[in-house]
Design a protein around this motif. Structure first.
Motif, PDB file in Angstrom:
ATOM      1  N   ILE A 360       0.843  -1.206   0.000  1.00 36.76           N
ATOM      2  CA  ILE A 360       0.000   0.000   0.000  1.00 36.76           C
ATOM      3  C   ILE A 360       0.874   1.252   0.000  1.00 36.76           C
ATOM      4  CG2 ILE A 360      -1.732   1.339   1.277  1.00 36.76           C
ATOM      5  CD1 ILE A 360      -2.865  -1.235   2.327  1.00 36.76           C
ATOM      6  N   ALA A 361       1.967   1.211   0.751  1.00 37.36           N
ATOM      7  CA  ALA A 361       2.857   2.371   0.838  1.00 37.36           C
ATOM      8  C   ALA A 361       3.462   2.680  -0.526  1.00 37.36           C
ATOM      9  CB  ALA A 361       3.948   2.113   1.869  1.00 37.36           C
ATOM     10  N   ILE A 362       3.860   1.616  -1.220  1.00 35.86           N
ATOM     11  CA  ILE A 362       4.460   1.827  -2.544  1.00 35.86           C
ATOM     12  C   ILE A 362       3.428   2.431  -3.499  1.00 35.86           C
ATOM     13  CG2 ILE A 362       5.420   0.655  -4.584  1.00 35.86           C
ATOM     14  CD1 ILE A 362       6.757  -1.313  -2.598  1.00 35.86           C
ATOM     15  N   VAL A 363       2.212   1.871  -3.451  1.00 33.79           N
ATOM     16  CA  VAL A 363       1.150   2.382  -4.316  1.00 33.79           C
ATOM     17  C   VAL A 363       0.876   3.850  -3.985  1.00 33.79           C
ATOM     18  CG1 VAL A 363      -1.310   2.210  -4.901  1.00 33.79           C
ATOM     19  CG2 VAL A 363       0.091   0.131  -4.712  1.00 33.79           C
ATOM     20  N   THR A 364       0.793   4.146  -2.684  1.00 34.45           N
ATOM     21  CA  THR A 364       0.561   5.525  -2.252  1.00 34.45           C
ATOM     22  C   THR A 364       1.618   6.456  -2.836  1.00 34.45           C
ATOM     23  OG1 THR A 364      -0.306   4.689  -0.170  1.00 34.45           O
ATOM     24  CG2 THR A 364       0.300   7.017  -0.221  1.00 34.45           C
ATOM     25  N   PHE A 365       2.866   6.009  -2.691  1.00 36.71           N
ATOM     26  CA  PHE A 365       3.986   6.800  -3.182  1.00 36.71           C
ATOM     27  C   PHE A 365       3.842   7.071  -4.681  1.00 36.71           C
ATOM     28  CE2 PHE A 365       8.303   6.882  -4.985  1.00 36.71           C
ATOM     29  CZ  PHE A 365       8.771   8.033  -4.362  1.00 36.71           C
ATOM     30  N   LEU A 366       3.569   6.019  -5.444  1.00 39.27           N
ATOM     31  CA  LEU A 366       3.491   6.151  -6.901  1.00 39.27           C
ATOM     32  C   LEU A 366       2.317   7.016  -7.317  1.00 39.27           C
ATOM     33  CD1 LEU A 366       4.431   2.495  -7.961  1.00 39.27           C
ATOM     34  CD2 LEU A 366       5.874   4.554  -7.983  1.00 39.27           C
TER      35      LEU A 366
END
Ligand SMILES: Nc1ncnc2c1ncn2[C@@H]1O[C@H](COP(=O)(O)OP(=O)(O)OP(=O)(O)O)[C@@H](O)[C@H]1O
Ligand SMILES: [Cu+]
Ligand SMILES: [Mg+2]
Length: 741
Positions: A360-366
């Motif tokens: 989720i963090a990676i998706v948020t970042f992207l």
């Protein structure tokens, strides 16, 4: 040199480096996988492992090696003294406090500098120096790598073992902030314009998490209060007489068989048997029984109880870890660190949580970087860090163990020893309680009240002495009552020539060449004895709640013996309380229907299972279970063992005898039946507490993630929220310690 046995051995290891239930699980699994280990259990709260193993295929150093391989430290556990336990805790707390203080001092200027970022605080003056990226770097670096080292170590260990825990999230989140700031710092040399740094994010986060851990540690320390209290009960020294010389020695050096002197007002140091002296003893700390108990020659005394007025000489029977007190401590320790089945819910969730959160963090970042706020790298990073931190499932991991610890500790203070978390959990489902009659509902101290000859006259002393002789070898409490009663009438017993106990029926014996038969109607019937002359008298006695036993000599009815056992004063109240809890209450006994009914009525019990043979008791329990009931069986633990084992929860009433503790899931140290509703209430409260904890821990994550992902939560706020959620779970669990029943 160590001796080797081919059979099972047991070792206790002291383990350090565990941070959560997942660590304990991992070690447990690892040890159990070793060849030769039959069972390993790891206690997170006490940081110990109990391992049963075969010494021909595995050794203690092997076990330690395995633990070290998994990334933790182990050493053979030394017998701990109460003072050690306290010191360890204190040291640990002090260490954490120091860490927190340093971390806070270093983070403060960073936090101060941050006020410039917000419009509503931008009026606050900030020293020029605090804004300097290099100065910030100097402050943030030790926080990140010296104080925060434990997170990296924890994360590394977890990842190496193919799992992910809260350390991974913290290490990931803080590193991202730190290294990005570092990059910006170097960039500022060339670009020469003011840029925002994120050093405060990593440092403040670490500080807040440390604060959470410290609170957690202090709270946990309080939850093991019960054990500390128990350990503190122990006497420290004993006055022993060896070869005629009195000397005061440390309690650890007392040997079985030692003669020990106990002065008035002193604590009895070890379990033993009185060889000389008369006194009364306060046993409340062990049994919860507030009235002092009289002791004279031949009586057993329990270590840690207090001798009141007389001097005693006792022969040490149990020392060290065999004493009743040590056993109680062991049971409580094990229970406090054991798992309840409900924990599996938490384990499963936290197991899948961390990888999902990283996703989720990676998706948020992207999404932030490429869609919402195109090109704002630091903004996107900040949101991703907030997600990593807020989603940390540490509160979830704490939810169950802290409640189990506090709940079982409080129960122990109330004289209720749960053997493990699973029993503490299972007890709340109980909806039927089966009470044994003798010794459970009643005091179990039957007294001989009537002896009547066949023709309604008193018996001559010859027949009395025969009856006593026949009953003497029997271990049944009824037999003891008969023998004691006859001896009190001044008759001396003779020797019997042969003796046989017929469980649930009575005894047969040859005395002075005659065959004696003592016991129930059924016993007489089976031997063809005509008892019509006794019927009236017998049923009269039974109506009064007495147990009537028939005596036949050479096949001819000779006497009726009546024995009365009084019900415990508190039994009725306890039965009423159970019924108020919506629980079906039954009494079970080998005694006859009429006596049983009379006793049951006094106790307010409506359902009676009478004339049940000892081996039939387990069957009756099973019948209830088949009818869909969750059954608790309560007995004195010795002859009721099969029924105790069959029941969903077996509760033994006893002052901690080995047998009772072995057979039962719960030991009730008080004879008072109010312990049963207390145990059920304690279990219900604990389960309720766990569910609250799980709910809040989860709700907080589930609500927090979208807030963080949408950018409404600064990373340091997420950190504060996380620390707060752990602390609130622990504090909620601690409420169990103050439960009043
Ligand atoms: N040693 C004995 N002497 C005389 N009668 C006995 C003896 N042992 C058992 N009995 C008879 O058998 C009956 C059943 O005994 P049992 O041990 O099964 O139950 P209990 O001790 O009376 O009750 P509970 O089941 O509540 O412990 C007793 O009530 C008694 O009448
Ligand atoms: Cu956490
Ligand atoms: Mg019995």
């Amino acid at each position: 040199m160590e001796t080797t046995f081919s059979d099972n051995e047991q070792a206790s290891l002291q383990i350090t480096g565990m941070t959560c239930a997942a660590c304990a699980n991992r070690i447990e699994k690892g040890l159990n996988k070793l060849e030769g280990v039959s069972q390993a259990t790891v206690n997170l709260a006490l940081e110990t492992a109990q391992v049963h193993f075969r010494s021909d295929s595995v050794s203690v150093p092997d076990l330690i090696k395995k633990v070290e391989q998994l990334g933790y430290h182990a050493k053979p556990k030394e017998e701990r003294k109460i003072s050690d336990l306290r010191d360890e805790r204190k040291q640990e707390v002090r260490k954490q406090q120091r860490k927190l203080l340093v971390s806070a001092i270093l983070s403060l200027p960073l936090l101060w500098a941050m006020v410039g970022h917000f419009s509503f605080t931008s009026w606050i003056w900030v020293p020029e120096l605090f804004m300097n990226p290099w100065f910030q770097l100097v402050l943030a670096t030790p926080v990140q790598f010296v104080i925060g080292k434990s997170f990296y170590v924890g994360a590394y260990k977890a990842l190496r073992n193919g799992s992910a825990n809260m350390d991974v999230l913290v290490a990931l989140g803080t590193s991202a902030a730190y290294f990005y700031s570092l990059y910006l710092t170097f960039e500022s040399i060339t670009s020469h314009h003011e840029v925002e740094m994120y050093y405060e994010t990593s440092s403040v986060l670490i500080t807040l998490i440390l604060m959470g851990k410290l609170f957690e540690l202090m709270a946990k320390g309080r939850s093991s209060e019960a054990i500390k209290t128990l350990m503190g009960l122990q006497a420290k020294t004993a006055l022993v007489v060896r070869e005629g010389i009195e000397s005061r020695i440390p309690i650890e050096e007392v040997l079985v068989g030692d003669l020990v002197l106990v002065k008035p007002g002193e604590k009895i140091p070890v379990d033993g048997e009185v060889v000389d002296g008369v006194t009364s003893v306060d046993e409340s700390m062990i049994t919860g029984e507030s009235l002092p108990v009289d002791k004279r020659m031949g009586d057993t005394v329990i270590g840690a109880t207090v001798n009141a007025n007389g001097s005693l000489r006792i022969r040490a029977a149990k020392v060290g870890r065999d004493t009743v007190l040590s056993q109680i401590i062991k049971v409580v320790e094990e229970a406090q660190g054991s798992k309840a089945p409900i924990q599996r819910v938490a384990d499963v969730i936290s197991g899948i949580f961390v990888p999902i959160v990283v996703g989720i963090a990676i998706v948020t970042f992207l999404v932030w970087l490429f869609a919402v706020d195109s090109g704002n790298f630091s903004g996107a990073l900040e949101k991703a860090i907030a997600v990593l931190v807020i989603a940390c499932p540490c509160a979830l991991g704490l939810a169950t163990p802290t409640s189990i610890m506090a709940g079982s500790g409080r129960a122990a203070e109330l004289g209720i020893l749960f053997k493990g978390g699973e029993h503490l959990e299972a007890t709340h489902r109980i909806d039927a309680v089966v009470l044994d009659k003798t010794g459970t509902v009643t005091n179990g101290k039957p007294v001989l009240t009537d002896i009547e000859g066949a023709n309604g006259k008193d018996l001559d002393s010859i027949l009395l002495s025969w009856i006593a002789a026949a009953e003497r070898p029997s271990e049944h409490p009824l037999a003891d009552a008969v023998v004691a009663g006859i001896e009190a009438r001044g008759v001396e017993a003779v020797e019997s020539e042969s003796f046989q106990a017929i469980p649930g029926h009575g005894v047969t014996a040859f005395v002075a060449g005659r065959e004696l038969l003592i016991g129930t109607r059924k016993l007489m019937g089976e031997h063809g004895v005509d008892i019509s002359a006794a019927e009236q008298r017998m049923s009269d006695m039974e109506q009064e709640g007495k147990t009537a036993m028939l005596v036949a000599v050479d096949g001819v009815y000779a006497a009726t013996v009546g024995v009365a056992d009084t019900i415990k004063e508190t039994s009725k109240q306890a039965v009423d309380r159970l019924r108020d809890l919506g629980i079906q209450v039954l009494m079970i006994t080998g005694d006859n229907e009429r006596t049983a009914r009379a006793i049951a009525e006094q106790a307010g019990i409506r359902e009676v299972l009478a004339e049940v043979l000892p081996e039939g008791k387990a069957n009756e329990v099973k019948k209830l279970q088949v009818a869909g009931k969750k059954v608790a069986m309560i007995g004195d633990g010795i002859n009721d063992a099969p029924a105790l084992a069959t029941a969903d929860i077996g509760m033994a009433i006893g002052t901690g005898t080995d047998v009772a503790m072995e057979a039962a899931d719960v030991t009730l140290m008080r004879g008072d039946l109010n312990s049963i509703p207390d145990a059920i209430a304690m279990s219900r409260r604990t389960m309720q507490n766990i569910k609250q904890n799980l709910f809040w821990a989860l709700a907080y994550n589930v609500v927090g993630i979208p807030i963080a992902a949408s950018g409404f939560l600064a990373p340091w706020l997420a950190g504060a929220a996380m620390a707060l959620s752990s602390v609130s779970v622990v504090l909620n669990a601690l409420r169990l310690q103050r439960v009043k029943l």
